[in-house]
Design a protein around this motif. Sequence first.
Motif, PDB file in Angstrom:
ATOM      1  N   CYS A  22      -3.440   4.116  -1.329  1.00  0.00           N
ATOM      2  CA  CYS A  22      -4.179   3.742  -0.164  1.00  0.00           C
ATOM      3  C   CYS A  22      -4.459   5.395   0.578  1.00  0.00           C
ATOM      4  CB  CYS A  22      -3.555   2.967   0.897  1.00  0.00           C
ATOM      5  SG  CYS A  22      -3.378   1.308   0.464  1.00  0.00           S
ATOM      6  N   ASP A  40      -9.431   0.162   7.283  1.00  0.00           N
ATOM      7  CA  ASP A  40      -9.801  -0.889   6.124  1.00  0.00           C
ATOM      8  C   ASP A  40      -8.660  -0.871   4.960  1.00  0.00           C
ATOM      9  OD1 ASP A  40     -10.403   1.903   5.389  1.00  0.00           O
ATOM     10  OD2 ASP A  40     -12.192   1.654   4.134  1.00  0.00           O
ATOM     11  N   LYS A  41      -7.604   0.240   5.316  1.00  0.00           N
ATOM     12  CA  LYS A  41      -6.607   0.323   4.506  1.00  0.00           C
ATOM     13  C   LYS A  41      -5.498  -0.845   4.690  1.00  0.00           C
ATOM     14  CE  LYS A  41      -6.820   5.353   4.135  1.00  0.00           C
ATOM     15  NZ  LYS A  41      -6.076   6.804   4.384  1.00  0.00           N
ATOM     16  N   ILE A  42      -5.537  -1.540   5.792  1.00  0.00           N
ATOM     17  CA  ILE A  42      -4.736  -2.655   6.000  1.00  0.00           C
ATOM     18  C   ILE A  42      -4.600  -3.666   4.801  1.00  0.00           C
ATOM     19  CG2 ILE A  42      -4.010  -4.223   7.736  1.00  0.00           C
ATOM     20  CD1 ILE A  42      -4.775  -2.512   9.755  1.00  0.00           C
ATOM     21  N   TYR A  43      -5.858  -4.216   4.656  1.00  0.00           N
ATOM     22  CA  TYR A  43      -5.905  -5.137   3.773  1.00  0.00           C
ATOM     23  C   TYR A  43      -5.541  -4.586   2.418  1.00  0.00           C
ATOM     24  CZ  TYR A  43      -7.805  -8.658   0.334  1.00  0.00           C
ATOM     25  OH  TYR A  43      -7.883  -9.397  -0.340  1.00  0.00           O
ATOM     26  N   GLN A  44      -6.142  -3.470   1.854  1.00  0.00           N
ATOM     27  CA  GLN A  44      -5.490  -2.986   0.640  1.00  0.00           C
ATOM     28  C   GLN A  44      -4.051  -2.545   0.505  1.00  0.00           C
ATOM     29  OE1 GLN A  44      -8.090   0.768   0.987  1.00  0.00           O
ATOM     30  NE2 GLN A  44      -9.087  -0.135  -1.028  1.00  0.00           N
ATOM     31  N   LYS A  46      -1.519  -4.114   2.180  1.00  0.00           N
ATOM     32  CA  LYS A  46      -0.841  -5.511   2.323  1.00  0.00           C
ATOM     33  C   LYS A  46      -0.897  -5.865   0.769  1.00  0.00           C
ATOM     34  CE  LYS A  46      -0.859  -6.510   7.210  1.00  0.00           C
ATOM     35  NZ  LYS A  46      -1.373  -7.691   8.027  1.00  0.00           N
ATOM     36  N   LEU A  47      -2.022  -5.841   0.288  1.00  0.00           N
ATOM     37  CA  LEU A  47      -2.250  -6.700  -0.821  1.00  0.00           C
ATOM     38  C   LEU A  47      -1.546  -5.942  -2.038  1.00  0.00           C
ATOM     39  CD1 LEU A  47      -3.543  -9.165  -2.647  1.00  0.00           C
ATOM     40  CD2 LEU A  47      -5.747  -7.642  -2.816  1.00  0.00           C
TER      41      LEU A  47
END
Length: 198
Positions: A22, A40-44, A46-47
């Motif tokens: 990230c 936009d880093k939040i989704y990446q 967590k996944l």
Amino acid sequence: MNARSWWTIPDVTPIEATLLLCQINPLEADDLKRVRVEGDKIYQYKLLLRVFEGEASTALKPRMLVEWRTIAQKQNLPYFSWVDDFADAMGALAEKQAAPDAIDNTANKANELTPGKIPMIAIGKLAIETAWQIECELGRKASTDEVIKKLQERVGKEDVLIEIIPHGVKWITSGLQEKNYEKSACSKTLETWNKSRA
């Protein structure tokens, strides 16, 4: 610690790998579990973290950053491309640094001593390493058919080999393009290699 250092650490943790993919330096955080991730880093984040922690719990073994990247690639997980750019800038696929599980110690010793000019392209390197292993085992030069057969046996065990095809293998480039490697290409690779060590 710079990118080259992270690249060579043999035991990057799932959370460190997640942060690095990230584009966040783990060393800049006081507490890795409380890193502030925005936009936009939040989704990446967590996944990746969920998948990496799952992988770590099912296969308890240390992993290099390149191995975490391979997991992300295989599962089509989003991550920042700096890792791919860095691998390209180093002039070779980083997968070379990850020791393949399928090769025994004798084969690893043979790889370290492979004579001649070794191709920079991953499939060429793998073909030459395979040919040298065969040569060390049999005491003679490996044929194209023998090398292709061994490469086909290594599909699923080598990250760059993705499928067996008639007369060869399908492999994936550092740019994530699928390409065929057939007997004619293998024959040229072996011919060039054998000339370089004559």
